[in-house]
Design a protein around this motif. Structure first.
Motif, PDB file in Angstrom:
ATOM      1  N   MET A   1      -7.848 -34.504 -20.887  1.00  0.00           N
ATOM      2  CA  MET A   1      -7.229 -34.944 -22.136  1.00  0.00           C
ATOM      3  C   MET A   1      -7.765 -34.149 -23.323  1.00  0.00           C
ATOM      4  N   GLY A   2      -9.068 -33.884 -23.328  1.00  0.00           N
ATOM      5  CA  GLY A   2      -9.647 -33.073 -24.391  1.00  0.00           C
ATOM      6  C   GLY A   2      -9.081 -31.670 -24.403  1.00  0.00           C
ATOM      7  N   ARG A   3      -8.923 -31.106 -23.220  1.00  0.00           N
ATOM      8  CA  ARG A   3      -8.335 -29.765 -23.122  1.00  0.00           C
ATOM      9  C   ARG A   3      -6.889 -29.767 -23.622  1.00  0.00           C
ATOM     10  N   ASP A   4      -6.139 -30.806 -23.270  1.00  0.00           N
ATOM     11  CA  ASP A   4      -4.755 -30.905 -23.750  1.00  0.00           C
ATOM     12  C   ASP A   4      -4.705 -31.013 -25.272  1.00  0.00           C
ATOM     13  N   ALA A   5      -5.624 -31.781 -25.858  1.00  0.00           N
ATOM     14  CA  ALA A   5      -5.670 -31.912 -27.322  1.00  0.00           C
ATOM     15  C   ALA A   5      -5.946 -30.564 -27.971  1.00  0.00           C
ATOM     16  N   ALA A   6      -6.869 -29.795 -27.384  1.00  0.00           N
ATOM     17  CA  ALA A   6      -7.164 -28.465 -27.926  1.00  0.00           C
ATOM     18  C   ALA A   6      -5.952 -27.552 -27.813  1.00  0.00           C
TER      19      ALA A   6
END
Length: 314
Positions: free
Chosen positions: A265-270
């Motif tokens: 999810m963090g990677r998707d946000a970035a």
């Protein structure tokens, strides 16, 4: 200096400027991130995902720990505005309270991406969240099967937050649709300590209770600790998996946990932030799939998309 020498000097200067300008431009690309609490395994994993994805694309990632205080997060947002960051990623400490600061950032032309807990704004560039209803449903399936499809259960709903409410909805819908012979005989909302108190009260008042749903891992651990030996006959399910909950799962005191892939999810946000900055395709909304880990599968489970490496420090 001769004509040829002047040309050579000019060419060397232009080459040096060219070599310096590309890295400098890349280094100026900055994403500011602010989340409620660095100490949370979920937010730590989310930050790890943001930071690794950002660095892969040459972005500097600034990180802010709001210490679970809206006023701290507001100052962090305004600091990012002053620094003229290229995008802001936020997991809101208090959705309503931080909303005006988020609007200020958007007014300044800074895209804002919400991670898991969105601030109050209808102008967000994107939202990356978990399938909380699905997480509740997976708990329902697991707990329902664990107690044999019939009997009594208690439901600890957690705090008055949207993620908790959605997990409760998913659990209740599953009980009603798939396990009509299971009755929810006790229900309570509250924090971690309240969960332990409720579990003990329920075990005394409902001797035929054989299962407890908890909205989050800390509540499950507190319930298990307070139940003591009684946990042998009461199956406990939860969502998320901190270190203590993982240990409880490994030793069989916790039956199962539904998970959200926080690193992914963090990677998707970035990626959403970078797409907004660079004019790429922004999806606008990403819902991560709910996952389930049981005591039987935890030993060999791949946690790489869920939990940050042990040596990572935000």
């Amino acid at each position: 200096m001769g004509k040829n020498a002047r040309y050579l000097t000019l060419a060397l200067a232009m080459a040096a400027t060219s070599m310096l300008s590309a890295p400098a431009t890349a280094a100026e690309k900055t994403i500011g991130v602010t989340v409620p609490y660095f100490g949370s395994p979920f937010w730590k994993a989310g930050l790890y995902g943001v930071e690794t994805a950002g660095k892969e694309k040459g972005y500097t990632v600034l990180k802010g720990d709001a210490k679970d205080k809206a006023e701290v997060q507001i100052e962090q947002i305004r600091s990012y505005i002053d620094k003229k960051v290229d995008a802001i990623i936020i997991g809101a400490a208090d959705a309503a309270a931080v909303g005006p600061a988020v609007e200020e950032a958007i007014d300044k032309g800074i895209p804002v991406i919400a991670l898991s807990v969105p601030p109050k704004s209808d102008r967000l560039t994107s939202f990356v969240g978990a399938d909380n209803i699905g997480m509740g449903r997976l708990q329902g399936i697991c707990l329902g099967r664990a107690i044999g499809g019939k009997g009594e259960v208690g439901l600890f709903a957690g705090p008055d937050e949207i993620w908790a409410k959605l997990r409760v909805t998913g659990f209740k819908n599953t009980m009603e649709a798939d396990f009509p012979d299971i009755k929810i005989v006790a229900e309570k909302a509250g924090g971690t300590k309240d969960a332990g108190v409720a579990a003990v009260e329920w075990a005394r008042a409902h001797p035929d209770m054989h299962g407890i749903f908890t909205a989050a891992d800390t509540m499950a651990v507190e319930s298990i600790n307070q139940l003591g030996a009684s946990v042998e006959k009461i199956k406990v399910s939860t969502s998320n998996l901190n270190d203590d909950a993982r240990a409880a799962l490994e030793n069989g005191k916790l039956t199962c946990a539904s998970l959200q892939p926080a690193v992914a999810m963090g990677r998707d946000a970035a990626r959403e932030a970078i797409a907004a900055i660079e004019g790429g395709k922004v999806l606008g909304r990403i819902e991560a799939p709910a996952l389930l880990v049981t005591k039987e599968k935890v030993a060999g489970y791949d946690f790489s998309k869920i939990i940050a490496p042990a040596d990572y420090q935000p």
